[in-house]
Write an enzyme that holds these catalytic residues in place. Structure first.
Site, short mmCIF file in Angstrom:
data_model
loop_
_atom_site.label_atom_id
_atom_site.label_comp_id
_atom_site.label_asym_id
_atom_site.label_seq_id
_atom_site.Cartn_x
_atom_site.Cartn_y
_atom_site.Cartn_z
N ASP A 10 0.88 -1.19 0.00
CA ASP A 10 0.00 0.00 0.00
C ASP A 10 0.90 1.23 0.00
O ASP A 10 2.12 1.13 0.17
CB ASP A 10 -0.91 0.00 1.24
CG ASP A 10 -1.85 1.21 1.28
OD1 ASP A 10 -2.39 1.59 0.22
OD2 ASP A 10 -2.04 1.81 2.35
N SER A 11 0.29 2.40 -0.15
CA SER A 11 1.07 3.64 -0.10
C SER A 11 1.45 4.00 1.34
O SER A 11 2.26 4.89 1.56
CB SER A 11 0.25 4.77 -0.71
OG SER A 11 -0.96 4.92 0.03
N CYS A 73 -4.51 -1.68 -1.62
CA CYS A 73 -4.68 -0.25 -1.90
C CYS A 73 -5.73 -0.12 -3.00
O CYS A 73 -5.59 -0.72 -4.08
CB CYS A 73 -3.34 0.31 -2.38
SG CYS A 73 -3.42 2.00 -3.01
N GLU A 154 -3.03 8.87 7.81
CA GLU A 154 -1.58 8.64 7.79
C GLU A 154 -0.90 9.45 8.90
O GLU A 154 0.07 9.04 9.50
CB GLU A 154 -1.03 9.06 6.42
CG GLU A 154 0.28 8.49 6.02
CD GLU A 154 0.30 6.97 5.81
OE1 GLU A 154 1.38 6.41 6.04
OE2 GLU A 154 -0.73 6.36 5.46
N CYS A 184 -11.10 2.86 -0.05
CA CYS A 184 -9.68 3.12 0.21
C CYS A 184 -9.34 2.42 1.53
O CYS A 184 -10.11 2.50 2.49
CB CYS A 184 -9.46 4.62 0.34
SG CYS A 184 -7.87 5.09 1.06
N HIS A 186 -7.38 3.06 3.81
CA HIS A 186 -7.18 3.92 4.99
C HIS A 186 -8.50 4.19 5.72
O HIS A 186 -8.49 4.57 6.89
CB HIS A 186 -6.58 5.27 4.58
CG HIS A 186 -5.10 5.25 4.33
ND1 HIS A 186 -4.53 4.68 3.22
CD2 HIS A 186 -4.06 5.76 5.06
CE1 HIS A 186 -3.21 4.84 3.26
NE2 HIS A 186 -2.90 5.49 4.38
N1 DGL Z 1 -4.73 3.29 0.92
C1 DGL Z 1 -4.89 3.78 -0.38
C2 DGL Z 1 -6.13 3.34 -1.08
O1 DGL Z 1 -6.66 2.31 -0.69
C3 DGL Z 1 -4.27 5.03 -0.87
C4 DGL Z 1 -4.30 6.30 -0.14
C5 DGL Z 1 -3.40 7.27 -0.84
O2 DGL Z 1 -2.21 6.96 -0.98
O3 DGL Z 1 -3.88 8.32 -1.29
O4 DGL Z 1 -6.61 3.93 -2.01
#
Ligand code: DGL
Length: 221
Positions: A10-11, A73, A154, A184, A186
């Site tokens: 993931d990011s 992600c 984050e 997402c 997050h």
């Molecule tokens: N966790 C990520 C997602 O599921 C990306 C969030 C990001 O890097 O902007 O889209």
């Protein structure tokens, strides 16, 4: 049984919501997790950049001798999964298909209103929408890009007034849905605030269904 670890990517910290669920459902599997926090956020980047970053993540994980890769992600799943599957022979799984298949099963023969919240890039790509339209042609879909939520998560801002108000503001346009997809990884981190705004709407995040799918793949494989 293949004892090599699963690679997960993931990011940032969002994919850890998937990590947790996979560990719960597959406690004996080892996982190598890559959070690309140096290049975070992915949500506002172009499709070309997302493909490039995803390729780099995959190559890093292949270098760790993993047996399979989970793109934990939504942004990378929606914009890069199809591309990278054409390039690499290692199995690669994203978070969209298993979640929409589960929804289809749950709402079969109904005409649900489905909300999708995700990063701007994911919404722009129509990744969730295309899959929902394909499997659930009767569903009505409302989408909303929420670009501030992942950076807030984050930063660890999941439990404060700013998180609460930001979620409230984004969800203004997502009223009256039967189900809400947290598109997402997050977003489960701010789920409590989402619940406060939407009450008893059903939430779906990619993690549990992906973990179940992974279990099927690994047991069959
Ligand atoms: N966790 C990520 C997602 O599921 C990306 C969030 C990001 O890097 O902007 O889209």
């Amino acid at each position: 049984m293949d004892n090599r670890p699963i690679g997960m990517f993931d990011s940032g910290v969002g994919g850890l919501t998937v990590f947790k669920e996979v560990k719960k459902q597959l406690p004996n599997e080892n996982i190598v997790y890559l959070g690309d926090t140096k290049r975070f956020p992915y949500g506002s980047k172009s499709k070309e950049s997302i493909i490039e970053l995803t390729k780099q993540g995959i190559e890093f994980l292949i270098g760790q001798n993993v047996k399979l890769i989970v793109i934990a992600c939504g942004t990378a799943t929606s914009q890069a999964l199809e591309e990278v599957k054409k390039i690499y022979s290692i199995p690669i799984i994203g978070i969209i298909n298993s979640t929409v298949e589960y929804l289809e099963h749950k709402y079969r023969d109904k005409e649900p209103q489905i909300g999708v919240i995700a990063t701007k890039g994911t919404i722009r790509s129509n990744g969730w929408q295309n899959k929902i339209e394909l499997l659930m042609p009767k569903a009505k879909i409302k989408t909303m890009g929420c670009p501030l939520l992942a950076p807030m998560a984050e930063e660890g801002w999941t439990d404060n007034k700013i998180a609460e108000l930001t979620v409230k503001e984004y969800l203004k346009n997502i009223k009256n849905v039967d189900a809400l997809i947290l598109g997402c990884t997050h977003y489960p981190l701010v789920e409590e605030h989402i619940k406060q705004v939407l009450g008893n709407v059903k939430f779906f995040n990619g993690a549990p269904n992906l973990a179940k799918h992974l279990k099927d793949v690994l047991v069959e494989g």
